[in-house]
Enzyme design. Structure first.
Site, PDB file in Angstrom:
ATOM      1  N   VAL A  23      29.094  53.159  49.204  1.00  0.00           N
ATOM      2  CA  VAL A  23      28.239  51.983  49.406  1.00  0.00           C
ATOM      3  C   VAL A  23      26.908  52.297  50.075  1.00  0.00           C
ATOM      4  O   VAL A  23      26.039  51.447  50.143  1.00  0.00           O
ATOM      5  CB  VAL A  23      28.955  50.838  50.172  1.00  0.00           C
ATOM      6  CG1 VAL A  23      30.032  50.192  49.329  1.00  0.00           C
ATOM      7  CG2 VAL A  23      29.512  51.296  51.510  1.00  0.00           C
ATOM      8  N   GLY A  26      24.387  56.365  55.962  1.00  0.00           N
ATOM      9  CA  GLY A  26      23.957  56.027  57.321  1.00  0.00           C
ATOM     10  C   GLY A  26      22.939  57.065  57.746  1.00  0.00           C
ATOM     11  O   GLY A  26      22.415  57.810  56.913  1.00  0.00           O
ATOM     12  N   GLY A  29      25.778  60.221  57.525  1.00  0.00           N
ATOM     13  CA  GLY A  29      26.814  60.443  56.519  1.00  0.00           C
ATOM     14  C   GLY A  29      26.821  59.433  55.396  1.00  0.00           C
ATOM     15  O   GLY A  29      26.082  58.463  55.390  1.00  0.00           O
ATOM     16  N   VAL A  30      27.687  59.710  54.419  1.00  0.00           N
ATOM     17  CA  VAL A  30      27.877  58.804  53.289  1.00  0.00           C
ATOM     18  C   VAL A  30      28.888  57.745  53.711  1.00  0.00           C
ATOM     19  O   VAL A  30      29.832  58.033  54.437  1.00  0.00           O
ATOM     20  CB  VAL A  30      28.435  59.604  52.084  1.00  0.00           C
ATOM     21  CG1 VAL A  30      28.676  58.694  50.887  1.00  0.00           C
ATOM     22  CG2 VAL A  30      27.494  60.729  51.736  1.00  0.00           C
ATOM     23  N   ASP A 138      17.838  52.465  67.226  1.00  0.00           N
ATOM     24  CA  ASP A 138      17.467  52.464  65.805  1.00  0.00           C
ATOM     25  C   ASP A 138      17.786  51.112  65.174  1.00  0.00           C
ATOM     26  O   ASP A 138      18.364  51.043  64.102  1.00  0.00           O
ATOM     27  CB  ASP A 138      18.192  53.605  65.090  1.00  0.00           C
ATOM     28  CG  ASP A 138      17.552  53.944  63.749  1.00  0.00           C
ATOM     29  OD1 ASP A 138      16.391  53.547  63.518  1.00  0.00           O
ATOM     30  OD2 ASP A 138      18.219  54.598  62.925  1.00  0.00           O
TER      31      ASP A 138
HETATM   32  O1  ACK Z   1      23.273  47.412  52.034  1.00  0.00           O
HETATM   33  P1  ACK Z   1      24.195  48.557  52.134  1.00  0.00           P
HETATM   34  O2  ACK Z   1      24.925  48.955  50.929  1.00  0.00           O
HETATM   35  O3  ACK Z   1      25.252  48.337  53.309  1.00  0.00           O
HETATM   36  O4  ACK Z   1      23.475  49.798  52.769  1.00  0.00           O
HETATM   37  C1  ACK Z   1      23.950  50.155  54.016  1.00  0.00           C
HETATM   38  C2  ACK Z   1      24.364  51.604  54.045  1.00  0.00           C
HETATM   39  O5  ACK Z   1      25.775  51.670  54.039  1.00  0.00           O
HETATM   40  C3  ACK Z   1      23.784  52.324  55.261  1.00  0.00           C
HETATM   41  O6  ACK Z   1      24.163  51.751  56.463  1.00  0.00           O
HETATM   42  C4  ACK Z   1      26.335  50.381  54.029  1.00  0.00           C
HETATM   43  N1  ACK Z   1      27.319  50.287  55.123  1.00  0.00           N
HETATM   44  C5  ACK Z   1      27.313  50.979  56.280  1.00  0.00           C
HETATM   45  N2  ACK Z   1      28.332  50.626  57.057  1.00  0.00           N
HETATM   46  C6  ACK Z   1      29.013  49.677  56.377  1.00  0.00           C
HETATM   47  C7  ACK Z   1      30.158  48.890  56.684  1.00  0.00           C
HETATM   48  N3  ACK Z   1      30.804  49.045  57.857  1.00  0.00           N
HETATM   49  N4  ACK Z   1      30.556  47.984  55.787  1.00  0.00           N
HETATM   50  C8  ACK Z   1      29.874  47.829  54.625  1.00  0.00           C
HETATM   51  N5  ACK Z   1      28.793  48.541  54.269  1.00  0.00           N
HETATM   52  C9  ACK Z   1      28.365  49.446  55.133  1.00  0.00           C
HETATM   53  C10 ACK Z   1      25.220  49.385  54.245  1.00  0.00           C
END
Ligand code: ACK
Length: 273
Positions: A23, A26, A29-30, A138
């Site tokens: 998804v 960060g 990481g992925v 951040d």
């Molecule tokens: O809009 P997104 O797909 O939702 O882009 C960011 C990306 O990873 C970088 O932060 C997704 N993401 C990060 N942590 C989570 C989480 N706990 N639940 C769902 N999506 C996440 C986020």
């Protein structure tokens, strides 16, 4: 390695996690959507080359916090050379994606104010941690996740909390939200989060990306250093504008505390409802 940094975080058997789709990324990481114990979770993978320090920072900080506006950490796992953080899944994705993604759902001023307040509440909690305040460093819409059909906001990505040396090397792309004292290498305090919060507030009110027209990180820093800020908005209620401009002042000591921000936001929201 996981066991040495787990602390209070439960160790999870990697066989029990079913990774689904990727998804996002960060700061290190992925991130995958995954299933663990019959619930949807987010799993952040740090490959073998990931900075050990960043993983430790994120686990150490997240395992200490428990707040409705902060993504919960459920456990820690390792497999082959990689480390995995098992976290609460936010089905609404990031606020960045909500605001600027391909599909653009409408939202009200009340909704924007609620996101800003929830972000402020999460940060106020971090700043009230003892013995030392936790500074996120951040804050930006990519690190603010949405749940409950976009109504609830949760802060994520704690890879940059606490360790000053990781900031400049790993924070590419965050210049527009960064307080000047941080990129100037000066001593900084939790007041740097207040600055970032003000930019987030501007962003949810305007639905624009700050300094988007400038693609060079250093040019953005130069403008912020010189005192430039995103343009004031037409039709922005005066009390909101006053709060925003107080929070992005150049001198950190002149910015209010996050507790004050929460108080004023609550008052403004109450008067508008
Ligand atoms: O809009 P997104 O797909 O939702 O882009 C960011 C990306 O990873 C970088 O932060 C997704 N993401 C990060 N942590 C989570 C989480 N706990 N639940 C769902 N999506 C996440 C986020």
């Amino acid at each position: 390695m996981a066991a040495t940094i787990a602390g209070a975080t439960p160790a999870v058997d990697f066989q029990d996690i079913r990774l689904e789709e990727k998804v996002g990324h960060g700061s290190y990481g992925v991130v995958y959507k995954a299933t663990w114990r019959n619930q949807l979770v987010a799993v952040k993978e740090f490959g073998a080359s990931a900075e050990q320090k960043a993983i430790e920072t994120e686990v150490k900080q997240l395992s200490r916090v428990k707040h409705v506006n902060i993504i919960a950490l459920y456990g820690l796992s390792s497999y082959q050379q990689s480390t995995y953080l098992i976290m609460e899944y936010a089905e609404g994705g990031s606020l960045h994606n909500f605001l600027h993604g391909k599909v653009q759902p409408a939202y009200s001023l009340a909704h924007a104010m609620s996101w800003a307040l929830q972000c402020a509440e999460g940060v106020a909690y971090l700043h009230a941690m003892s013995p030392k305040p936790l500074i996120h460093r951040d804050l930006k819409p990519l690190n603010l996740l949405l749940t409950n059909k976009g109504r609830h906001l949760k802060i994520c990505d704690f890879g940059t909390v606490a360790d000053k040396s990781s900031l400049m090397t790993n924070n590419r792309g965050s210049a527009a939200w960064m307080a000047p004292e941080v990129f100037e290498g000066s001593k900084y305090t939790e007041k740097c989060d207040i600055f970032s919060w003000a930019i987030v507030l501007w962003e949810v009110l305007s639905r624009k990306q700050p300094f988007k027209e400038i693609d060079n990180t250093y040019s953005i820093m130069w403008k912020i250093h010189k005192g430039e800020r995103p343009p004031l908005l037409h039709n922005c209620p005066k009390r909101i504008e006053d709060l925003m401009t107080a929070c992005w002042k150049t001198t950190p000591e002149e910015r209010p505390s996050m507790t004050y921000v929460v108080k004023v936001m609550n008052e403004i929201i109450k008067d508008y409802s």
